[in-house]
Design an enzyme around this catalytic site. Structure first.
Site, short mmCIF file in Angstrom:
data_model
loop_
_atom_site.label_atom_id
_atom_site.label_comp_id
_atom_site.label_asym_id
_atom_site.label_seq_id
_atom_site.Cartn_x
_atom_site.Cartn_y
_atom_site.Cartn_z
CD GLU A 187 -3.58 -2.86 3.65
OE1 GLU A 187 -4.03 -3.67 3.20
OE2 GLU A 187 -2.34 -2.72 3.50
CB SER B 215 -0.97 0.08 1.21
OG SER B 215 -0.19 0.06 2.24
CG HIS B 216 2.73 3.25 2.40
ND1 HIS B 216 2.17 2.66 3.31
CD2 HIS B 216 2.29 4.60 2.52
CE1 HIS B 216 1.16 3.07 4.02
NE2 HIS B 216 1.52 4.49 3.55
#
Ligand code: NDP
Length: 337
Positions: A188, A47-48
């Site tokens: 998320e 997610s990053h």
């Protein structure tokens, strides 16, 4: 749709940097962002990772966002270092500020770095891990946009407000944890939406304040702090440290700057670094290992950061599998406009 593909870390870095350069980011801004995106992919923090490249580009819709900003370092005789990111992105501001923070911590014992006027779209573990690799104990805090309801409330006030901590180890990479004060990171929920999955109980309420498992309703409503009022108190602490203390935005103010709703928080980050040598205990590394042994002696336990380090080893050896849907999105991002 493109199939999933295995990319090397060098491929991932180049992919991210080339797209950012094509959108007008300076070499320094593009390569520092690509560093954090690549580190996230390497450590399995999807997610990053590449998922965030579009956020950096979308942030430029905000009139003050500056893709070519060169941060300004300010330091005097005290233990405080300041960096004005000049409305650029945090990875470059960290590159400019961290070496000065290390020097200050070594000379003063405890030092802080306040980064102001920065768009922060990244995870915090890279900076605390880097500080602990140099033998320092480190903390980092940043607020975001108003996404999280206060305890008992139904409307967003706090950001997802992560806090990260790192402690050096003798013959291993540092002990690190990095966690949002919300029940989940917002990314998320966005990934669940993209993949058509429902979200777990306890993550969010809809815009009527009713608990929801629908990611779309969650994004339109409010996220919840982890652990009820205790997590909410930590979110409040982060607002005060990264907002009031260092003279920057609270999450509600950052949201007002995010006029296009792209999810790029504008505000500050506070880092604290402690040089353990100043405490003179002499055996802090051995004492820490003793504690870790007590934990790991129990089946079912692991140390925070162990999953990342395990994934890192795999990625360095075998590369990283990137989802086809992500590769398609990156292909679209290559076309400017
Ligand atoms: P997670 O809940 O996934 O993980 C939080 C921490 O707990 C990690 O350090 C993780 O280590 C550790 N952990 C997880 N499971 C265990 C376990 N079983 N035993 C021991 N430790 C465990 O993170 P979040 O969803 O809360 O946050 C994700 C990221 O989002 C963070 O990196 C945060 O900085 C970032 N973020 C950034 C924001 C911004 O505005 N810039 C806003 C909000 C979040 P490990 O990594 O090894 O799994």
């Amino acid at each position: 749709m493109t199939k999933n593909a295995t990319l090397t870390l060098a491929d991932i870095h180049k992919l991210a940097a080339d797209i950012l350069l094509a959108h007008g980011f300076s070499e320094h801004q593009a390569s520092s962002i690509a560093d954090t995106v690549t580190a996230a992919e390497r450590d399995g923090c999807t997610s990053h990772g590449l998922f965030r490249v579009g956020f950096y580009i979308a942030a430029l819709k905000n009139p003050v966002a500056n893709a070519t900003a060169e941060p300004v370092l300010m330091q005097g005789d005290s233990s405080v270092v300041r960096v004005d990111a000049m409305h650029g992105f945090c990875p470059r501001a960290l590159q400019v500020g961290l070496p000065a923070l290390v020097d200050k911590a070594r000379s003063h014992g405890t030092a802080s770095l306040a980064i102001n006027n920065t768009y922060n779209i990244a995870a915090l573990w890279p900076e605390v891990e880097m500080l602990a690799e140099q033998g320092l104990v480190a903390f980092a805090f940043t607020s975001s946009n108003a996404y999280v309801a206060p305890a008992g409330g139904t409307k967003p006030v706090y950001g997802t407000n992560p806090m990260a901590f790192a402690f050096p180890r003798k013959n291993s990479p540092p002990l690190v944890f990095d966690q949002a004060s919300s029940a989940s990171a917002r990314g998320e929920i966005q990934l669940h939406l993209r993949e058509g999955k429902s979200i777990p109980d306890g993550w969010a309420i809809d815009d009527q304040g009713v608990p929801t498992n629908d990611p779309e309703a969650a994004l339109a409503g409010a996220q919840l702090a982890f652990g009820g009022y205790k997590g909410a108190a930590l979110a409040l602490m982060v607002e005060l440290l990264a907002g009031a203390l260092i003279g920057d935005n609270f999450s509600v103010e950052s949201s007002q700057h995010d006029t296009h709703g792209v999810g790029a928080p504008l505000g500050g980050e506070l880092l604290l670094a402690i040089d353990p040598e100043h405490f003179g205990s002499g055996n802090y590394l051995e004492r820490a290992e003793f504690l870790f042994e007590q934990i790991l002696a129990q089946p079912g336990t692991r140390l925070p950061s162990q999953r990342r380090y395990d994934t890192r080893r795999q990625s360095l050896e075998h590369g990283v599998e990137v989802a086809g849907v992500m590769l398609d999105e990156l292909e679209r991002l290559k076309v400017k406009g």
